[in-house]
Scaffold this motif. Structure first.
Motif, PDB file in Angstrom:
ATOM      1  N   CYS A   1      -5.685   0.487  -0.596  1.00 52.69           N
ATOM      2  CA  CYS A   1      -6.271  -0.061   0.645  1.00 52.69           C
ATOM      3  C   CYS A   1      -6.091  -1.573   0.757  1.00 52.69           C
ATOM      4  O   CYS A   1      -6.449  -2.158   1.777  1.00 52.69           O
ATOM      5  CB  CYS A   1      -7.743   0.315   0.761  1.00 52.69           C
ATOM      6  N   GLY A   2      -5.547  -2.215  -0.263  1.00 57.24           N
ATOM      7  CA  GLY A   2      -5.247  -3.644  -0.149  1.00 57.24           C
ATOM      8  C   GLY A   2      -6.168  -4.560  -0.938  1.00 57.24           C
ATOM      9  O   GLY A   2      -6.138  -5.786  -0.758  1.00 57.24           O
ATOM     10  N   LYS A   3      -6.959  -3.995  -1.860  1.00 55.00           N
ATOM     11  CA  LYS A   3      -7.905  -4.817  -2.634  1.00 55.00           C
ATOM     12  C   LYS A   3      -7.167  -5.857  -3.475  1.00 55.00           C
ATOM     13  O   LYS A   3      -7.501  -7.042  -3.463  1.00 55.00           O
ATOM     14  CB  LYS A   3      -8.749  -3.930  -3.575  1.00 55.00           C
TER      15      LYS A   3
ATOM     16  N   THR B   1      -4.162  -6.881  -3.099  1.00 56.21           N
ATOM     17  CA  THR B   1      -3.444  -7.809  -2.224  1.00 56.21           C
ATOM     18  C   THR B   1      -4.360  -8.971  -1.842  1.00 56.21           C
ATOM     19  O   THR B   1      -3.968 -10.139  -1.927  1.00 56.21           O
ATOM     20  CB  THR B   1      -2.967  -7.056  -0.955  1.00 56.21           C
TER      21      THR B   1
ATOM     22  N   ARG C   1      -4.816 -11.259  -4.761  1.00 59.19           N
ATOM     23  CA  ARG C   1      -3.634 -12.100  -5.029  1.00 59.19           C
ATOM     24  C   ARG C   1      -3.541 -13.251  -4.034  1.00 59.19           C
ATOM     25  O   ARG C   1      -3.094 -14.347  -4.385  1.00 59.19           O
ATOM     26  CB  ARG C   1      -2.352 -11.255  -4.964  1.00 59.19           C
TER      27      ARG C   1
ATOM     28  N   ARG D   1      -5.486   1.585   4.174  1.00 56.02           N
ATOM     29  CA  ARG D   1      -4.443   0.640   4.580  1.00 56.02           C
ATOM     30  C   ARG D   1      -4.157   0.693   6.087  1.00 56.02           C
ATOM     31  O   ARG D   1      -4.004   1.804   6.610  1.00 56.02           O
ATOM     32  CB  ARG D   1      -3.161   0.974   3.805  1.00 56.02           C
TER      33      ARG D   1
HETATM   34  N1  LIG Z   1       4.860  -6.417  -3.230  1.00 53.48           N
HETATM   35  C1  LIG Z   1       4.703  -5.335  -2.457  1.00 53.48           C
HETATM   36  N2  LIG Z   1       5.723  -4.829  -1.742  1.00 53.48           N
HETATM   37  C2  LIG Z   1       5.554  -3.749  -0.952  1.00 53.48           C
HETATM   38  N3  LIG Z   1       4.387  -3.087  -0.813  1.00 53.48           N
HETATM   39  C3  LIG Z   1       3.341  -3.539  -1.519  1.00 53.48           C
HETATM   40  C4  LIG Z   1       3.432  -4.680  -2.372  1.00 53.48           C
HETATM   41  N4  LIG Z   1       2.225  -4.893  -2.936  1.00 53.48           N
HETATM   42  C5  LIG Z   1       1.412  -3.930  -2.448  1.00 53.48           C
HETATM   43  N5  LIG Z   1       2.086  -3.130  -1.606  1.00 53.48           N
HETATM   44  C6  LIG Z   1       1.519  -1.981  -0.862  1.00 53.48           C
HETATM   45  O1  LIG Z   1       0.367  -2.450  -0.163  1.00 53.48           O
HETATM   46  C7  LIG Z   1      -0.668  -1.492  -0.218  1.00 53.48           C
HETATM   47  C8  LIG Z   1      -1.917  -2.123  -0.823  1.00 53.48           C
HETATM   48  O2  LIG Z   1      -1.662  -2.351  -2.215  1.00 53.48           O
HETATM   49  P1  LIG Z   1      -2.786  -2.925  -3.185  1.00 53.48           P
HETATM   50  O3  LIG Z   1      -2.212  -2.923  -4.553  1.00 53.48           O
HETATM   51  O4  LIG Z   1      -3.293  -4.201  -2.637  1.00 53.48           O
HETATM   52  O5  LIG Z   1      -3.919  -1.821  -3.030  1.00 53.48           O
HETATM   53  P2  LIG Z   1      -5.201  -1.563  -3.951  1.00 53.48           P
HETATM   54  O6  LIG Z   1      -6.315  -1.253  -3.018  1.00 53.48           O
HETATM   55  O7  LIG Z   1      -5.403  -2.680  -4.887  1.00 53.48           O
HETATM   56  O8  LIG Z   1      -4.731  -0.263  -4.720  1.00 53.48           O
HETATM   57  P3  LIG Z   1      -5.148   0.293  -6.174  1.00 53.48           P
HETATM   58  O9  LIG Z   1      -6.623   0.499  -6.116  1.00 53.48           O
HETATM   59  O10 LIG Z   1      -4.418   1.579  -6.299  1.00 53.48           O
HETATM   60  O11 LIG Z   1      -4.735  -0.723  -7.190  1.00 53.48           O
HETATM   61  C9  LIG Z   1      -0.120  -0.311  -0.999  1.00 53.48           C
HETATM   62  O12 LIG Z   1       0.349   0.644  -0.089  1.00 53.48           O
HETATM   63  C10 LIG Z   1       1.019  -0.888  -1.803  1.00 53.48           C
HETATM   64  O13 LIG Z   1       2.015   0.068  -2.045  1.00 53.48           O
END
Ligand SMILES: Nc1ncnc2c1ncn2[C@@H]1O[C@H](COP(=O)(O)OP(=O)(O)OP(=O)(O)O)[C@@H](O)[C@H]1O
Length: 274
Positions: free
Chosen positions: A63-65, A67, A70, A229
């Motif tokens: 869901c982008g947590k 992201t 970062r 997402r």
């Molecule tokens: N560098 C990147 N290039 C392309 N897509 C990306 C990149 N980084 C993240 N994504 C995509 O963006 C979306 C959010 O990723 P993110 O890792 O932020 O989610 P998250 O909520 O932290 O997930 P998790 O709990 O599984 O770690 C995902 O669909 C992921 O595949």
């Protein structure tokens, strides 16, 4: 309200939003790739985090947590919008200390050596490093392990070293990306309890990413649930649970904790299904 009061309230708000440890997220979106390959991972998101808050970001996988974390760390620039930390642009390794799911320690160094390197990087004078290292190891419950090699200590202990290393930088912001996800349930609970204490003592702002409603309810002074997402804010609540004066057992056994955990869990499930 008199004009004197309103101007002092105004300056308090400015300090809270731009002071050391504050985070300001303004209309932030993040898209990876271009054209037909483009993936919008996050946003738009607006969040203001005042200094000292323990913010937990929770939501379903993808869901982008991470992201958002970062962007706050300064590892990435937002495609749209502005991210400010302590009133300025985030700078990796300078504006925040970061703890990842894997400890990422230097395996050829001792436990103490890993902390020393962080203190050196943070420009702590050589004469003060031994004392600081010992204080930090003490704070994370590793007082007598400074001379041990990284491979000689458990996964939970390695994650404690990673937290001590992040604290060594003395940044006003601590970012933690699912730091306990790979640990067994008991070790995870113990580290949650210690992190709650350590963060309250340090007074730093913390942002903690997790999938777990239990972990969010236990740790957060504020909990933000993200939609699936592209992640947007689905729920933004302050916790009324006490930060000190109760034992972890009392907290985990309280009806207030159970209610908060249920509320967050429900919001996570709704956000993932919407
Ligand atoms: N560098 C990147 N290039 C392309 N897509 C990306 C990149 N980084 C993240 N994504 C995509 O963006 C979306 C959010 O990723 P993110 O890792 O932020 O989610 P998250 O909520 O932290 O997930 P998790 O709990 O599984 O770690 C995902 O669909 C992921 O595949």
């Amino acid at each position: 309200m008199s004009s004197v009061n309103s101007s002092s309230a105004g300056s308090d708000v400015v300090t809270a939003l731009r002071g050391p440890g504050s985070i300001s997220i303004r209309n932030v979106s993040q898209t990876y790739g271009n054209g037909a390959e483009a993936v919008t991972a996050l946003g738009p998101v607006d969040l203001d985090v005042p200094p000292g808050e323990f913010l937990v970001l929770v939501g379903a996988s993808g869901c982008g947590k991470s992201t958002l974390l970062r962007l706050i760390a300064g590892f990435e620039q937002a495609s749209v919008g502005d991210v400010a930390v302590s009133g300025g642009s985030p700078v990796p390794g300078v504006t925040s200390g970061v703890v990842f799911q894997q400890p990422r320690l230097f395996p050829w160094q001792t436990v103490g050596g890993n902390i020393d390197l962080a203190l050196k990087y943070a420009k702590v004078p050589k004469t003060q490093r031994a004392q600081r290292r010992n204080e930090l190891l003490d704070r994370v419950g590793l007082a007598d392990t400074g001379d041990r090699r990284i491979w000689e200590i458990s996964g939970g202990q390695q994650q404690r070293v990673a937290i001590a290393r992040a604290l060594a930088a003395e940044t006003s912001l601590l970012l933690l990306d699912e730091p306990f996800a790979a640990l067994d349930a008991l070790t995870r609970e113990r580290l949650q309890e210690d992190l709650r204490t350590v963060s309250a003592q340090s007074g730093r702002t913390s942002v903690f990413v997790t999938h777990s409603a239990d972990e969010a309810a236990f740790l957060g002074s504020r909990i933000v649930v993200l939609t699936k997402r592209p992640g947007r804010v689905a729920l933004d609540i302050s916790s009324a649970l006490p930060r000190d004066g109760v034992t972890p057992e009392e907290l985990r056994g309280s009806p207030e904790y159970a209610a908060l955990r249920a509320e967050v869990g429900h919001a996570v499930r709704e956000a993932a299904a919407a």
